[in-house]
Write an enzyme that holds these catalytic residues in place. Structure first.
Site: not given
Ligand SMILES: *Cc1c(COP(=O)(O)O)cnc(C)c1O
Length: 470
Positions: A112
């Site tokens: 993120k």
């Molecule tokens: C947010 C997240 C995901 C999922 O990603 P999306 O874009 O919501 O599909 C997978 N793994 C981790 C560790 C995350 O923080």
């Protein structure tokens, strides 16, 4: 470049407008009206660029001159300067033709940070210029929250409210959010699931009358286009490093809200030679059932050891469906309105098209833990539970192809295993230490408010706590 709503009833917007909002007024999500195209030769010429320089090339067409190039360059550079690895997004090898892309070297240890470090700085730059204050509101299944707080905490123009499902995030995830002490930061633990949090956030965006007159809501969830845009970049960087565009690669993506894998789909549509995209889910498998059986319907939520993917309704899937419905917003709006009431399917030809891009697999907790243990013993690499779901799904869907020179398989390693000590212990391994910059996390003071699963309570809380302008 213009951005259209997937429901077809709201006027087109430019990049700055889309950045400063969330959903379109008609309830749709914004998508670019056309995608920039990169030829094989243009992609070849990107080889050797630093990560920030590559990011500039990929995102410039989407921003379309709305942020001055020099300023944009400064924002991108400083966003990735505090990543803990010189390559920003390094690859590491497991087996023959099997790789992971380490996307967890940012300040909050999950992918993120790639988008939210940039989003926070873009917001601050634009809001300062317009002398405007906004309320940032987001729902998190665990990792978006801390990354968004980290991106926005220093902003003088933002009050930020983050909803997480009470007792449904890992201890490290919670502490990373609730120990941020800045005055403009508010954490709300909702007695419900991530989907409940997401529903409240969407409803608040749809009716913002509870806000003071000069305020508006800005989204930090992946409904915000800027997040998707920044995630396209690492698909290019990984493919280039493994011989792209002259060699095909495939990606396996641990999937929750479908934002990350949608960025991979866009990279492919922009000209990057991508063979397969694997949607890797835990037992919350609605997307796997749709891709493998043409059955789009909800079930009950299960709580797994990969909590960031404990999601029933994947918001960004609507952006893909918009393409699958040949960009017919009215048809998509009809499909989405029937979704909550009945199990849906698409036409044979639509299903074929869906399967021409995506493979899928669902991986339960037992297999996730087994994969963590096995990869550690075979390769000495410790995977977090989300990444383990991705690696296992890649092996299930593309195992036969891995021996084949043409198709290196890259699993996106979405989080640092140190964030998920509980799952690592379950796999029978020693809990990894937290990196030095958050080693004292468990001693820091926490601050958050537990609230019922209620839109009114949330809007009331925001109204009382958003700081007065000036
Ligand atoms: C947010 C997240 C995901 C999922 O990603 P999306 O874009 O919501 O599909 C997978 N793994 C981790 C560790 C995350 O923080």
């Amino acid at each position: 470049m213009k951005y259209l709503s997937t429901r077809g009833q709201s006027p087109a917007q430019n990049f700055q407008q889309v950045l400063l909002t969330g959903l379109a007024p008609d309830g749709g999500l914004y998508v670019p009206d056309k995608l920039p195209q990169f030829s094989v030769k243009q992609i070849r010429d990107l080889k050797g660029l630093s990560y920030p320089d590559l990011a500039m090339v990929i995102i410039t067409p989407f921003i379309d001159g709305e942020i001055e190039e020099k300023e944009l360059g400064r924002i991108i550079k400083s966003s990735y300067a505090n990543f803990n690895h010189p390559k920003v997004a390094p690859l590491s090898q497991l087996g023959e033709n099997e790789w992971i892309l380490e996307l967890y070297h940012g300040p909050t240890l999950a992918f993120k940070d790639f988008a939210l470090q940039v989003l926070g700085r873009l917001l601050e730059y634009i809001l300062a210029k317009q002398n405007k204050r906004v309320v940032v509101l987001g729902a998190t299944s665990g990792d978006t929250g801390s990354a968004a707080l980290e991106g926005c905490r220093h902003s003088d123009h933002v009050d930020i409210f983050i909803l997480h499902p009470h007792q449904r995030v890992s201890d490290v995830q919670r502490k990373q959010m609730t120990t941020v002490s800045d005055d403009n930061v508010f954490n709300l633990a909702v007695e419900g699931s991530f989907d409940d949090c997401q529903r409240i956030v969407k409803a608040a965006f749809a009716d913002q009358s509870f806000l003071p007159e000069d305020r508006q809501l800005v989204a930090v969830n992946s409904i915000n286009w800027a997040r998707i845009m920044m995630q396209i970049v690492y698909y290019f960087s990984a493919a280039l490093e493994l011989g792209g565009p002259d060699k095909n690669v495939s990606f396996s993506v641990p999937t929750g809200n479908f934002g990350d894998i949608y960025a991979g789909y866009l990279a492919k549509r922009m000209g990057l030679p991508v063979d397969r995209l694997v949607v890797a889910t835990n037992t919350n498998d609605i997307l796997h059932r749709f891709i493998s059986k043409n059955e789009y319907s909800t079930t009950d939520l299960s709580h797994t050891c990969s909590p960031s993917m404990d999601i029933l309704i994947s918001s960004n899937f609507e952006r893909y469906l918009f393409d699958l419905f040949k960009r017919d917003g009215a048809a998509l709006a009809d499909f989405m309105s029937r979704f909550s009431r009945e199990a849906l399917s698409v036409s044979e030809s639509q299903w074929r098209e869906l399967k021409s891009f995506f493979d899928s697999a669902s991986v339960d907790d037992e297999l996730t833990c087994k994969t963590i243990a096995q990869v550690y013993s075979d390769h000495g690499v410790l995977l977090d539970p989300h990444t383990a779901v991705g690696v296992r799904a890649a092996r299930e869907c593309l195992g036969k192809k891995m021996g084949n020179e043409r198709a290196a398989v890259i699993t996106l390693a979405t989080a640092d295993p140190a964030k998920f000590g509980e799952a690592i212990a379950k796999a029978g391994l020693k809990t990894p230490a937290l990196p030095s910059h958050i080693q004292d996390l468990f001693e820091r003071e926490e601050r958050y408010t537990v609230i019922p699963n209620s839109l009114d309570v949330v809007t009331d809380f925001i109204q009382r706590n958003a700081r007065v302008s000036g």
